[in-house]
Design a protein around this motif. Structure first.
Motif, PDB file in Angstrom:
ATOM      1  N   LYS A 182       0.833  -1.208   0.000  1.00 17.09           N
ATOM      2  CA  LYS A 182       0.000   0.000   0.000  1.00 17.09           C
ATOM      3  C   LYS A 182       0.868   1.259   0.000  1.00 17.09           C
ATOM      4  O   LYS A 182       0.529   2.255  -0.661  1.00 17.09           O
ATOM      5  N   ALA A 183       1.973   1.219   0.734  1.00 19.26           N
ATOM      6  CA  ALA A 183       2.870   2.378   0.749  1.00 19.26           C
ATOM      7  C   ALA A 183       3.416   2.628  -0.654  1.00 19.26           C
ATOM      8  O   ALA A 183       3.490   3.785  -1.106  1.00 19.26           O
ATOM      9  N   SER A 184       3.768   1.571  -1.367  1.00 17.34           N
ATOM     10  CA  SER A 184       4.290   1.712  -2.734  1.00 17.34           C
ATOM     11  C   SER A 184       3.226   2.288  -3.660  1.00 17.34           C
ATOM     12  O   SER A 184       3.518   3.163  -4.487  1.00 17.34           O
ATOM     13  N   ILE A 185       2.001   1.798  -3.517  1.00 15.77           N
ATOM     14  CA  ILE A 185       0.902   2.312  -4.351  1.00 15.77           C
ATOM     15  C   ILE A 185       0.711   3.806  -4.097  1.00 15.77           C
ATOM     16  O   ILE A 185       0.538   4.594  -5.034  1.00 15.77           O
ATOM     17  N   ALA A 186       0.752   4.176  -2.816  1.00 14.40           N
ATOM     18  CA  ALA A 186       0.569   5.589  -2.478  1.00 14.40           C
ATOM     19  C   ALA A 186       1.710   6.442  -3.047  1.00 14.40           C
ATOM     20  O   ALA A 186       1.474   7.509  -3.619  1.00 14.40           O
ATOM     21  N   LEU A 187       2.929   5.955  -2.918  1.00 15.45           N
ATOM     22  CA  LEU A 187       4.077   6.709  -3.442  1.00 15.45           C
ATOM     23  C   LEU A 187       3.983   6.834  -4.956  1.00 15.45           C
ATOM     24  O   LEU A 187       4.222   7.911  -5.514  1.00 15.45           O
ATOM     25  N   GLU A 188       3.605   5.743  -5.620  1.00 16.38           N
ATOM     26  CA  GLU A 188       3.426   5.797  -7.081  1.00 16.38           C
ATOM     27  C   GLU A 188       2.297   6.757  -7.448  1.00 16.38           C
ATOM     28  O   GLU A 188       2.327   7.393  -8.500  1.00 16.38           O
ATOM     29  N   GLY A 189       1.313   6.845  -6.560  1.00 18.09           N
ATOM     30  CA  GLY A 189       0.180   7.732  -6.809  1.00 18.09           C
ATOM     31  C   GLY A 189       0.495   9.192  -6.587  1.00 18.09           C
ATOM     32  O   GLY A 189      -0.321  10.059  -6.898  1.00 18.09           O
ATOM     33  N   GLY A 190       1.653   9.470  -6.008  1.00 16.28           N
ATOM     34  CA  GLY A 190       2.043  10.874  -5.836  1.00 16.28           C
ATOM     35  C   GLY A 190       2.249  11.306  -4.400  1.00 16.28           C
ATOM     36  O   GLY A 190       2.624  12.452  -4.136  1.00 16.28           O
ATOM     37  N   VAL A 191       1.992  10.401  -3.449  1.00 14.20           N
ATOM     38  CA  VAL A 191       2.151  10.765  -2.040  1.00 14.20           C
ATOM     39  C   VAL A 191       3.623  11.068  -1.739  1.00 14.20           C
ATOM     40  O   VAL A 191       4.523  10.349  -2.167  1.00 14.20           O
ATOM     41  N   THR A 192       3.822  12.168  -1.008  1.00 14.96           N
ATOM     42  CA  THR A 192       5.184  12.547  -0.615  1.00 14.96           C
ATOM     43  C   THR A 192       5.353  12.526   0.900  1.00 14.96           C
ATOM     44  O   THR A 192       6.443  12.755   1.421  1.00 14.96           O
ATOM     45  N   ARG A 193       4.252  12.288   1.605  1.00 13.27           N
ATOM     46  CA  ARG A 193       4.326  12.353   3.075  1.00 13.27           C
ATOM     47  C   ARG A 193       3.209  11.480   3.655  1.00 13.27           C
ATOM     48  O   ARG A 193       2.071  11.532   3.194  1.00 13.27           O
ATOM     49  N   PHE A 194       3.566  10.677   4.642  1.00 16.81           N
ATOM     50  CA  PHE A 194       2.566   9.898   5.368  1.00 16.81           C
ATOM     51  C   PHE A 194       2.342  10.521   6.738  1.00 16.81           C
ATOM     52  O   PHE A 194       3.297  10.930   7.404  1.00 16.81           O
ATOM     53  N   SER A 195       1.091  10.597   7.136  1.00 22.49           N
ATOM     54  CA  SER A 195       0.751  11.045   8.477  1.00 22.49           C
ATOM     55  C   SER A 195       0.243   9.823   9.226  1.00 22.49           C
ATOM     56  O   SER A 195      -0.815   9.281   8.903  1.00 22.49           O
ATOM     57  N   MET A 196       1.040   9.365  10.183  1.00 21.65           N
ATOM     58  CA  MET A 196       0.684   8.139  10.890  1.00 21.65           C
ATOM     59  C   MET A 196      -0.199   8.457  12.097  1.00 21.65           C
ATOM     60  O   MET A 196       0.171   9.272  12.951  1.00 21.65           O
ATOM     61  N   GLY A 197      -1.363   7.818  12.128  1.00 20.52           N
ATOM     62  CA  GLY A 197      -2.312   8.086  13.203  1.00 20.52           C
ATOM     63  C   GLY A 197      -2.121   7.143  14.371  1.00 20.52           C
ATOM     64  O   GLY A 197      -2.673   6.052  14.392  1.00 20.52           O
ATOM     65  N   VAL A 198      -1.333   7.581  15.317  1.00 19.82           N
ATOM     66  CA  VAL A 198      -1.114   6.777  16.521  1.00 19.82           C
ATOM     67  C   VAL A 198      -1.391   7.656  17.735  1.00 19.82           C
ATOM     68  O   VAL A 198      -0.723   8.665  17.938  1.00 19.82           O
ATOM     69  N   GLN A 199      -2.420   7.293  18.491  1.00 19.34           N
ATOM     70  CA  GLN A 199      -2.712   8.052  19.707  1.00 19.34           C
ATOM     71  C   GLN A 199      -1.886   7.506  20.871  1.00 19.34           C
ATOM     72  O   GLN A 199      -1.318   8.242  21.662  1.00 19.34           O
ATOM     73  N   SER A 200      -1.838   6.190  20.979  1.00 20.92           N
ATOM     74  CA  SER A 200      -1.052   5.549  22.028  1.00 20.92           C
ATOM     75  C   SER A 200      -0.911   4.071  21.680  1.00 20.92           C
ATOM     76  O   SER A 200      -1.804   3.478  21.064  1.00 20.92           O
ATOM     77  N   PHE A 201       0.211   3.478  22.068  1.00 17.52           N
ATOM     78  CA  PHE A 201       0.380   2.030  21.900  1.00 17.52           C
ATOM     79  C   PHE A 201      -0.067   1.289  23.162  1.00 17.52           C
ATOM     80  O   PHE A 201       0.029   0.079  23.245  1.00 17.52           O
ATOM     81  N   ASP A 202      -0.553   2.065  24.150  1.00 16.45           N
ATOM     82  CA  ASP A 202      -0.999   1.477  25.405  1.00 16.45           C
ATOM     83  C   ASP A 202      -2.528   1.502  25.428  1.00 16.45           C
ATOM     84  O   ASP A 202      -3.144   2.580  25.553  1.00 16.45           O
ATOM     85  N   PRO A 203      -3.187   0.326  25.309  1.00 11.22           N
ATOM     86  CA  PRO A 203      -4.665   0.302  25.269  1.00 11.22           C
ATOM     87  C   PRO A 203      -5.304   1.010  26.455  1.00 11.22           C
ATOM     88  O   PRO A 203      -6.375   1.629  26.318  1.00 11.22           O
ATOM     89  N   ALA A 204      -4.651   0.946  27.613  1.00 11.53           N
ATOM     90  CA  ALA A 204      -5.246   1.576  28.805  1.00 11.53           C
ATOM     91  C   ALA A 204      -5.328   3.094  28.639  1.00 11.53           C
ATOM     92  O   ALA A 204      -6.283   3.733  29.101  1.00 11.53           O
ATOM     93  N   ARG A 205      -4.335   3.671  27.962  1.00 11.44           N
ATOM     94  CA  ARG A 205      -4.343   5.120  27.762  1.00 11.44           C
ATOM     95  C   ARG A 205      -5.439   5.551  26.771  1.00 11.44           C
ATOM     96  O   ARG A 205      -5.975   6.648  26.855  1.00 11.44           O
ATOM     97  N   LEU A 206      -5.774   4.661  25.824  1.00 15.36           N
ATOM     98  CA  LEU A 206      -6.814   5.002  24.865  1.00 15.36           C
ATOM     99  C   LEU A 206      -8.162   5.093  25.560  1.00 15.36           C
ATOM    100  O   LEU A 206      -9.033   5.832  25.125  1.00 15.36           O
TER     101      LEU A 206
END
Ligand code: SF4
Length: 136
Positions: free
Chosen positions: A112-136
């Motif tokens: 998917k990253a390759s498809i996005a880059l081929e499609g013109g994407v120059t930047r990914f915004s990664m949506g991570v609030q927390s890796f700790d389920p308790a904090r979510l």
């Protein structure tokens, strides 16, 4: 005309595209996003997006493009490819200074990253609030 010129059509404008699908609906989230079991709904969305872009007066060369959501990386690879093909039919993504796609670590992969880059994407915004389920 230089697409980055101040006088180029759409110079200084931005385009936001909302992909309203997620794997799960997070309890704290107020964004418009839906969990759909039948992924043919994603195809309907892509067709509707194409029609919407067709009927909207768009900057042909926006300076920035942001594909957010929702979780755009939740789309299956062939649909992600279709998403960028659809955008490319209506705006010149290559002329943009920045094309961002939101992604969730659980749904983005190399393909998917390759498809996005081929499609013109120059930047990914990664949506991570927390890796700790308790904090979510
Ligand atoms: S993944 Fe992001 S957009 Fe989707 S429901 Fe969770 S917080 Fe909202």
């Amino acid at each position: 005309m230089d697409p980055q010129s101040q006088n180029a059509p759409g110079a200084g404008s931005s385009l936001y595209v909302h992909v309203p699908f997620c794997v799960v609906k997070c309890g704290y989230c107020d964004f418009t996003s839906y969990v759909v079991e039948d992924q043919s709904v994603h195809d309907l969305f892509l067709r509707a997006l194409d029609r919407e872009l067709e009927s909207t007066t768009l900057p042909q060369r926006p300076t920035t493009v942001f594909v957010g959501g929702g979780t755009p990386s939740h789309l299956a690879p062939h649909r992600l490819r279709e998403l960028f093909a659809t955008l490319a039919r209506h705006v010149d993504l290559r002329a943009a200074k920045e094309v961002t796609m939101e992604a969730n670590p659980e749904s983005i992969d190399e393909e998917k990253a390759s498809i996005a880059l081929e499609g013109g994407v120059t930047r990914f915004s990664m949506g991570v609030q927390s890796f700790d389920p308790a904090r979510l």
